[in-house]
Design a protein around this motif. Sequence first.
Motif, mmCIF file in Angstrom:
data_model
loop_
_atom_site.group_PDB
_atom_site.id
_atom_site.type_symbol
_atom_site.label_atom_id
_atom_site.label_comp_id
_atom_site.label_asym_id
_atom_site.label_seq_id
_atom_site.Cartn_x
_atom_site.Cartn_y
_atom_site.Cartn_z
ATOM 1 N N ARG A 247 13.229 11.821 2.291
ATOM 2 C CA ARG A 247 13.032 10.497 1.263
ATOM 3 C C ARG A 247 12.487 9.547 2.564
ATOM 4 N NH1 ARG A 247 15.529 5.618 -0.542
ATOM 5 N NH2 ARG A 247 16.427 5.179 1.469
ATOM 6 N N ARG B 6 11.900 3.779 -15.820
ATOM 7 C CA ARG B 6 11.217 3.393 -17.179
ATOM 8 C C ARG B 6 11.174 1.933 -17.417
ATOM 9 N NH1 ARG B 6 12.073 6.586 -22.157
ATOM 10 N NH2 ARG B 6 12.038 4.600 -23.136
ATOM 11 N N PHE C 257 1.111 9.485 -4.334
ATOM 12 C CA PHE C 257 2.227 9.585 -5.622
ATOM 13 C C PHE C 257 1.377 9.199 -6.763
ATOM 14 C CE2 PHE C 257 4.803 8.743 -1.644
ATOM 15 C CZ PHE C 257 5.530 9.790 -1.622
ATOM 16 N N ASP D 210 9.084 10.070 2.855
ATOM 17 C CA ASP D 210 8.325 9.574 1.595
ATOM 18 C C ASP D 210 8.110 7.750 1.599
ATOM 19 O OD1 ASP D 210 8.182 11.804 0.091
ATOM 20 O OD2 ASP D 210 9.766 11.566 -1.258
ATOM 21 N N LEU D 211 9.257 7.269 2.098
ATOM 22 C CA LEU D 211 8.980 5.698 2.109
ATOM 23 C C LEU D 211 8.117 5.158 3.297
ATOM 24 C CD1 LEU D 211 12.947 5.069 1.287
ATOM 25 C CD2 LEU D 211 10.853 4.442 -0.004
ATOM 26 N N LEU E 7 3.638 1.241 -17.666
ATOM 27 C CA LEU E 7 4.218 2.463 -18.151
ATOM 28 C C LEU E 7 3.175 3.488 -18.720
ATOM 29 C CD1 LEU E 7 6.853 3.629 -19.048
ATOM 30 C CD2 LEU E 7 6.854 2.398 -21.110
ATOM 31 N N ALA F 95 2.092 5.743 -15.962
ATOM 32 C CA ALA F 95 3.201 6.372 -15.291
ATOM 33 C C ALA F 95 2.798 7.695 -14.573
ATOM 34 C CB ALA F 95 4.266 6.976 -16.254
ATOM 35 N N GLN F 96 1.908 8.480 -15.275
ATOM 36 C CA GLN F 96 1.375 9.807 -14.790
ATOM 37 C C GLN F 96 -0.077 9.706 -14.021
ATOM 38 O OE1 GLN F 96 3.030 12.795 -15.109
ATOM 39 N NE2 GLN F 96 4.739 11.227 -15.579
ATOM 40 N N LEU G 224 4.803 3.888 2.599
ATOM 41 C CA LEU G 224 4.561 2.510 2.168
ATOM 42 C C LEU G 224 3.930 1.804 3.138
ATOM 43 C CD1 LEU G 224 7.572 2.253 -0.157
ATOM 44 C CD2 LEU G 224 5.413 2.605 -0.924
ATOM 45 N N GLU H 49 5.084 6.837 -11.384
ATOM 46 C CA GLU H 49 6.433 7.089 -11.685
ATOM 47 C C GLU H 49 7.082 7.619 -10.431
ATOM 48 O OE1 GLU H 49 7.678 9.567 -15.351
ATOM 49 O OE2 GLU H 49 6.847 11.009 -13.645
ATOM 50 N N PRO I 288 2.630 15.145 -3.080
ATOM 51 C CA PRO I 288 3.043 14.339 -1.752
ATOM 52 C C PRO I 288 4.440 14.130 -1.320
ATOM 53 C CG PRO I 288 2.363 12.623 -3.378
ATOM 54 C CD PRO I 288 2.230 14.037 -3.982
ATOM 55 N N SER I 289 5.344 14.455 -2.300
ATOM 56 C CA SER I 289 6.792 14.215 -2.199
ATOM 57 C C SER I 289 7.361 15.213 -1.173
ATOM 58 C CB SER I 289 7.421 14.512 -3.630
ATOM 59 O OG SER I 289 8.777 14.385 -3.342
ATOM 60 N N GLY J 179 7.170 13.681 -18.445
ATOM 61 C CA GLY J 179 6.682 13.590 -16.943
ATOM 62 C C GLY J 179 7.754 13.715 -15.714
ATOM 63 N N SER J 180 8.641 12.921 -16.178
ATOM 64 C CA SER J 180 9.595 12.595 -15.203
ATOM 65 C C SER J 180 10.459 14.114 -14.878
ATOM 66 C CB SER J 180 10.482 11.577 -15.254
ATOM 67 O OG SER J 180 11.245 12.030 -16.599
ATOM 68 N N MET K 283 3.675 6.662 -25.582
ATOM 69 C CA MET K 283 3.768 6.392 -24.028
ATOM 70 C C MET K 283 5.014 6.808 -23.356
ATOM 71 S SD MET K 283 1.064 3.459 -23.177
ATOM 72 C CE MET K 283 2.073 2.209 -24.353
ATOM 73 N N ALA K 284 6.068 6.094 -24.032
ATOM 74 C CA ALA K 284 7.354 6.198 -23.504
ATOM 75 C C ALA K 284 7.693 7.735 -23.254
ATOM 76 C CB ALA K 284 8.424 5.536 -24.245
ATOM 77 N N ALA L 203 5.839 10.093 -23.294
ATOM 78 C CA ALA L 203 5.079 10.910 -22.070
ATOM 79 C C ALA L 203 5.536 10.674 -20.805
ATOM 80 C CB ALA L 203 3.486 10.364 -22.206
ATOM 81 N N ALA L 204 6.009 9.554 -20.479
ATOM 82 C CA ALA L 204 6.573 9.303 -19.169
ATOM 83 C C ALA L 204 8.084 10.003 -18.879
ATOM 84 C CB ALA L 204 6.912 7.741 -19.167
ATOM 85 N N GLN M 257 0.846 -1.375 -0.145
ATOM 86 C CA GLN M 257 -0.131 0.109 -0.209
ATOM 87 C C GLN M 257 0.928 1.244 0.012
ATOM 88 O OE1 GLN M 257 -2.341 -0.676 3.387
ATOM 89 N NE2 GLN M 257 -4.095 -1.444 2.287
ATOM 90 N N VAL M 258 0.236 2.291 -0.328
ATOM 91 C CA VAL M 258 1.053 3.607 -0.157
ATOM 92 C C VAL M 258 -0.217 4.603 0.197
ATOM 93 C CG1 VAL M 258 0.834 4.171 -2.660
ATOM 94 C CG2 VAL M 258 2.421 5.336 -1.482
#
Lengths: 260, 355
Positions: free
Chosen positions: B232, A115, A90, B235-236, A124, A127-128, B239, A93, B293-294, B10-11, B3-4, B6-7, A85-86
């Motif tokens: 960090r 990726r 987030f 963030d973790l 993939l 990702a967003q 989980l 990605e 949330p980061s 986004g990053s 798709m690739a 776009a990712a 879970q989270v």
Amino acid sequence: MLELQGVGLRRGAREILRGVDLTLRPGEVMAVCGPNGAGKSTILSLMAGDLKPTAGSVALDGRPLQSLDAAGLAVQRAVLEQSPQVSAPFLVEELVGLGASCAPIAVEDTAPLVRQAMQTAEVLHLAQARTDRLSGGEGARAHLARVLAQNAAGRMGGGGKYLLLDEPTASLDLSHQIAAMRCVRAAAASGCGVLTVLHDLNLAAAFADRIVLLSAGAIVADGTPAEVFRESVLSEVFGVAFHVVREPEGNLRIAPVYRH
Amino acid sequence: MTMASAASVGSRNPLLRAGLPIAAFAVLAIGFALAGLAFGPVRLDLAQILAVFSGEADPTTQAILTQIRAPRVLLGVAVGAGLALSGVALQGILRNPLADPGLIGVTGGAALGAVLVIVLGAAVLSNLPEGLRPYLLPFAAFCGALAVTAFIFAFARQAGMTSVTTLILAGVAVNAISGAAIGALVYISDDQQLRDLTFWSMGGLGQANWTSGFIATLCILFAGAGLLQMARALDLFQLGERAAYHSGVDVERAKLKAAGWSALAVGAGTAVAGPIGFIGLVAPHLARLSVGPSHKLVAPAAALIGVALVLAADLAVRTAVPPAEPPIGLATSLIGGPFFLWLLLRYLRRSTPHA
């Protein structure tokens, strides 16, 4: 090698595991099977370092597990929990990026690694997407991608040797179950030792090199699928009659006999 | 292929997306700081403020700015950032948006420590070297905050898991207990102590002088730097504790750090400015709503929002009904109370299954 030697775990009066000797070797896929409460997840937790055995010892590549700190362990092994879970929204990605952050790797290596992990776990295209808006199966795959990213980052950082997966296929549809198991095989092919808890015996027989069958806190059988999945052994462990047949393609087909 | 790409686009986006809101919060915080210097019984304009910095202002303006308003604004910056960062850390560690240093009793513990020094500290104070005396109150507040934090974390921990519900309920109980203890101390205090107590417990930046403001700022600077480094790990923690451990976080140490730094920040701020509620709750939320949330973005954003909120509340209370100055907690609770209710509603709606 990730080794349990004479491991037992006792909680109060209850003995959860006893006399377990088990070695996970690089490059193998080991499926741990057995009925509910047999101790499957406990074995995984002991290997992951969450639990300390009350008897025996756990060693990673010859070093006692306790001698490694959390950060050092995270480089060596990655773990997928049963229902990951989270609690923050987030993006997928970013979630996978958290996995990649577990080993000290160069910033420019992170994006391609993330990726790749998303591609392998078939997320993939998500990702967003926000993790709190995913379906159960999509979420499970996103977390699988996170763990694969941790494994890959670990490998770059001189570790990434073991993958411990607790029912990675539980909430996946048939085609994604197969895809997830292919990820597992690919990891093993690159030298990683994989331990996976599985309920689906057919999936275990098809994808694992080695089956460890647990019953009531002890190992009752350990060997290749053909050696372990015998009708007599299975019916004794699960309390249900089984038909085991070898299909023309060579796969074992394990079917419980339903009586109404 | 599409798709690739776009990712990969986004990053690179999140930093850019977060940059604008963070810049806006910074402008807001600086704006309120300038307003804090400019407004008051005597209004100063920008030219006069600048003149003070270049040393060309008349003595009165100089005194107003350097002796009264600048320490006040500095303290506001420290308190706002400290409370907000504590809120970020506690909410992150507990995976619960309702955690707040005030709600779980940390502020109450700090208050008890401070009141103890005001009422019973005379003997200790007279034995202390002159140079250390100003530090006793913040030190006691910090100890009170730390004791409560340690207690509730230990109390809520069962079988290796920290139950958030237990923690918040334990915080409510601790608040009641420290409230009663403060009441008892008020009862036995003499007239002068009563005066000090009343002023202190109303909360406010008005008591700031350079020494107290400087001590608080120093403590909060340390604590804030410690908390910022935890991004960090926080963030973790989202989980779950076990997965955070699997990902390389020393969970118990991280909790200890978050609790310790929060106690220092809240304790130092509370010691000088009195109990100020709701900033630790509101600021992290507004930050998350605007930057995601980061935690490496949430933490600086929340700190800036906290600064802006505290300075705005201070400005509001000292310009509302001059020359009277209502406690700053009045203003923060007036914003924070309704906000908390809205949060509860949102939280309830999200946890009920929807179609």
